[in-house]
Scaffold this motif. Structure first.
Motif, PDB file in Angstrom:
ATOM      1  N   ILE A 163     -27.548   4.371  23.367  1.00 10.40           N
ATOM      2  CA  ILE A 163     -27.207   5.717  23.844  1.00 10.40           C
ATOM      3  C   ILE A 163     -27.481   6.728  22.726  1.00 10.40           C
ATOM      4  CG2 ILE A 163     -25.249   7.166  24.592  1.00 10.40           C
ATOM      5  CD1 ILE A 163     -26.148   4.933  26.641  1.00 10.40           C
ATOM      6  N   LYS A 164     -28.120   7.857  23.057  1.00  8.41           N
ATOM      7  CA  LYS A 164     -28.525   8.831  22.034  1.00  8.41           C
ATOM      8  C   LYS A 164     -27.556   9.988  21.856  1.00  8.41           C
ATOM      9  CE  LYS A 164     -32.620   7.230  20.812  1.00  8.41           C
ATOM     10  NZ  LYS A 164     -33.740   7.285  21.727  1.00  8.41           N
ATOM     11  N   TYR A 165     -26.778  10.301  22.920  1.00  9.45           N
ATOM     12  CA  TYR A 165     -25.902  11.482  22.858  1.00  9.45           C
ATOM     13  C   TYR A 165     -24.492  11.127  23.332  1.00  9.45           C
ATOM     14  CZ  TYR A 165     -30.159  14.257  22.465  1.00  9.45           C
ATOM     15  OH  TYR A 165     -31.346  14.787  22.028  1.00  9.45           O
ATOM     16  N   ILE A 166     -23.517  11.789  22.748  1.00  8.05           N
ATOM     17  CA  ILE A 166     -22.142  11.693  23.257  1.00  8.05           C
ATOM     18  C   ILE A 166     -21.565  13.106  23.346  1.00  8.05           C
ATOM     19  CG2 ILE A 166     -19.822  10.743  22.924  1.00  8.05           C
ATOM     20  CD1 ILE A 166     -21.037   8.457  21.285  1.00  8.05           C
ATOM     21  N   ILE A 167     -21.157  13.472  24.540  1.00  7.24           N
ATOM     22  CA  ILE A 167     -20.524  14.786  24.753  1.00  7.24           C
ATOM     23  C   ILE A 167     -19.102  14.707  24.185  1.00  7.24           C
ATOM     24  CG2 ILE A 167     -19.709  16.417  26.512  1.00  7.24           C
ATOM     25  CD1 ILE A 167     -21.865  15.132  28.434  1.00  7.24           C
ATOM     26  N   ILE A 168     -18.718  15.685  23.388  1.00 10.20           N
ATOM     27  CA  ILE A 168     -17.320  15.708  22.903  1.00 10.20           C
ATOM     28  C   ILE A 168     -16.743  17.119  23.009  1.00 10.20           C
ATOM     29  CG2 ILE A 168     -17.323  13.699  21.387  1.00 10.20           C
ATOM     30  CD1 ILE A 168     -17.852  15.569  19.019  1.00 10.20           C
ATOM     31  N   GLY A 169     -15.423  17.149  23.139  1.00  6.73           N
ATOM     32  CA  GLY A 169     -14.734  18.440  23.150  1.00  6.73           C
ATOM     33  C   GLY A 169     -14.915  19.219  24.428  1.00  6.73           C
ATOM     34  N   HIS A 170     -15.259  18.536  25.516  1.00  9.82           N
ATOM     35  CA  HIS A 170     -15.358  19.261  26.788  1.00  9.82           C
ATOM     36  C   HIS A 170     -14.004  19.891  27.093  1.00  9.82           C
ATOM     37  CE1 HIS A 170     -15.920  20.147  31.010  1.00  9.82           C
ATOM     38  NE2 HIS A 170     -17.222  20.061  30.786  1.00  9.82           N
ATOM     39  N   SER A 171     -14.001  21.043  27.737  1.00 13.83           N
ATOM     40  CA  SER A 171     -12.730  21.747  28.000  1.00 13.83           C
ATOM     41  C   SER A 171     -11.788  20.891  28.845  1.00 13.83           C
ATOM     42  CB  SER A 171     -12.987  23.086  28.676  1.00 13.83           C
ATOM     43  OG  SER A 171     -13.683  22.896  29.888  1.00 13.83           O
ATOM     44  N   GLU A 172     -12.357  20.024  29.696  1.00 18.75           N
ATOM     45  CA  GLU A 172     -11.482  19.157  30.498  1.00 18.75           C
ATOM     46  C   GLU A 172     -10.767  18.134  29.614  1.00 18.75           C
ATOM     47  OE1 GLU A 172     -14.552  18.099  33.285  1.00 18.75           O
ATOM     48  OE2 GLU A 172     -14.576  20.179  33.965  1.00 18.75           O
ATOM     49  N   ARG A 173     -11.433  17.659  28.575  1.00 20.48           N
ATOM     50  CA  ARG A 173     -10.788  16.726  27.634  1.00 20.48           C
ATOM     51  C   ARG A 173      -9.751  17.472  26.790  1.00 20.48           C
ATOM     52  NH1 ARG A 173     -11.413  11.852  28.393  1.00 20.48           N
ATOM     53  NH2 ARG A 173     -10.057  11.677  26.587  1.00 20.48           N
ATOM     54  N   ARG A 174     -10.081  18.698  26.429  1.00 22.52           N
ATOM     55  CA  ARG A 174      -9.111  19.473  25.641  1.00 22.52           C
ATOM     56  C   ARG A 174      -7.874  19.762  26.490  1.00 22.52           C
ATOM     57  NH1 ARG A 174     -11.711  22.578  21.099  1.00 22.52           N
ATOM     58  NH2 ARG A 174     -13.960  22.259  21.187  1.00 22.52           N
ATOM     59  N   GLU A 175      -8.097  20.130  27.757  1.00 26.36           N
ATOM     60  CA  GLU A 175      -6.967  20.534  28.591  1.00 26.36           C
ATOM     61  C   GLU A 175      -6.150  19.337  29.090  1.00 26.36           C
ATOM     62  OE1 GLU A 175      -7.938  22.946  31.997  1.00 26.36           O
ATOM     63  OE2 GLU A 175      -5.855  22.979  32.674  1.00 26.36           O
ATOM     64  N   TYR A 176      -6.814  18.356  29.714  1.00 24.89           N
ATOM     65  CA  TYR A 176      -6.049  17.278  30.364  1.00 24.89           C
ATOM     66  C   TYR A 176      -5.681  16.140  29.420  1.00 24.89           C
ATOM     67  CZ  TYR A 176      -8.054  19.641  34.422  1.00 24.89           C
ATOM     68  OH  TYR A 176      -8.443  20.583  35.319  1.00 24.89           O
ATOM     69  N   PHE A 177      -6.448  15.985  28.342  1.00 23.38           N
ATOM     70  CA  PHE A 177      -6.194  14.854  27.438  1.00 23.38           C
ATOM     71  C   PHE A 177      -5.794  15.325  26.040  1.00 23.38           C
ATOM     72  CE2 PHE A 177      -9.085  13.700  30.833  1.00 23.38           C
ATOM     73  CZ  PHE A 177      -8.331  12.714  31.448  1.00 23.38           C
ATOM     74  N   HIS A 178      -5.501  16.626  25.949  1.00 24.02           N
ATOM     75  CA  HIS A 178      -4.894  17.210  24.748  1.00 24.02           C
ATOM     76  C   HIS A 178      -5.719  16.989  23.487  1.00 24.02           C
ATOM     77  CE1 HIS A 178      -1.777  17.693  27.629  1.00 24.02           C
ATOM     78  NE2 HIS A 178      -1.683  16.384  27.786  1.00 24.02           N
ATOM     79  N   GLU A 179      -7.022  16.989  23.603  1.00 24.27           N
ATOM     80  CA  GLU A 179      -7.849  16.847  22.395  1.00 24.27           C
ATOM     81  C   GLU A 179      -7.803  18.130  21.581  1.00 24.27           C
ATOM     82  OE1 GLU A 179     -11.821  15.417  22.959  1.00 24.27           O
ATOM     83  OE2 GLU A 179     -11.089  13.605  23.926  1.00 24.27           O
TER      84      GLU A 179
END
Ligand SMILES: O=C(CO)COP(=O)(O)O
Length: 252
Positions: free
Chosen positions: A89-105
């Motif tokens: 795998i070449k890319y990993i998406i991080i810090g998506h607003s859904e992860r920040r909001e629902y998973f408290h990143e």
């Protein structure tokens, strides 16, 4: 400065294994040359291996939507950047607003993830973006500058040059209400200026910045015509093979 456009789908938590495989078979061999545009599918972790296998040798790359910042250990339910990298795998998406909001990143988590992902030879697609409230208060630039500064902490200029950053105003995600192309260009410009302030112009000229939020085949070309927009991160319109491929038509 010519930066290679990068169009990435983000399926979010959609599709079954059979649907993911059928999509990959349908798009295989149909994306434009990688000299013109990089094409990426952001899949749930469960489908990364079969997608990578079906698309092995194709111009279409597969991205994960998240990873933890440790390479192994007692972290139930998480996926390590090392294991994801091992799948090719070449890319990993991080810090998506859904992860920040629902998973408290937090910004700090995202910075740790960026470092761990890069250490495993994978490119993070780092998301940033403001709420409607912040947008309406005229605080977008400060907000995005602060998110980017935190996400990039302690990265080297070379590492930042190779990154992808996605600007996704939260009020434009899945709402059908996209930021107009000038607004997208302006805030992608804020991201670029932030990188320039931190790392200098060579780095800010190289880093690729996507816009995301209700991008569709009908509006993608307008975003892509803007100076500071190097690509798109697309949710809803990436779910059907036909619509996903139509997002790439702007290169013609
Ligand atoms: O969040 C997004 C991509 O990461 C955008 O989603 P939509 O394209 O569905 O608005």
């Amino acid at each position: 400065m010519s930066r290679k456009p990068i169009i990435a789908g983000n399926w979010k938590m959609n599709k079954t294994l059979a649907e993911a495989k059928a999509f990959a078979e349908a798009v295989k061999g149909k994306a434009p040359s990688a000299d013109l545009v990089e094409t990426v599918i952001g899949s749930p972790a469960l489908f990364l291996a079969p997608l990578a296998e079906i698309l092995n040798g194709d111009v279409i790359e597969v991205a994960a939507q998240n990873a933890y910042f440790e390479n192994a250990g007692a972290f139930t339910g998480e996926n390590s950047p090392a294991a994801i990298a091992d799948l090719g795998i070449k890319y990993i998406i991080i810090g998506h607003s859904e992860r920040r909001e629902y998973f408290h990143e937090t910004d700090e988590d995202i910075n740790k993830k960026a470092k761990a992902i890069i250490a495993n030879g994978v490119t993070p697609i780092i998301c940033c973006g403001e709420t409607l409230e912040t947008y309406e208060a005229g605080q977008t630039a400060q907000w995005v500058e602060s998110q980017i500064t935190a996400a990039l902490k302690d990265l080297t200029p070379e590492q930042v040059s190779n990154l992808v950053i996605a600007y996704e105003p939260i009020w434009a995600i899945g709402t059908g209400k996209s930021a107009d192309a000038n607004t997208a260009d302006e805030t992608c410009g804020v991201v670029r200026n932030t990188v320039e302030k931190l790392y200098g112009k060579t780095v800010s000229d190289a880093v690729r910045i996507q816009y995301g939020g209700s991008v569709k085949p009908e509006n993608v070309a307008e975003y892509m015509s803007k100076e500071n927009v190097d690509g798109a991160l697309v949710g809803g319109a990436s779910l059907e093979a036909e619509s996903f491929l139509a997002l790439l038509d702007f290169v013609n």
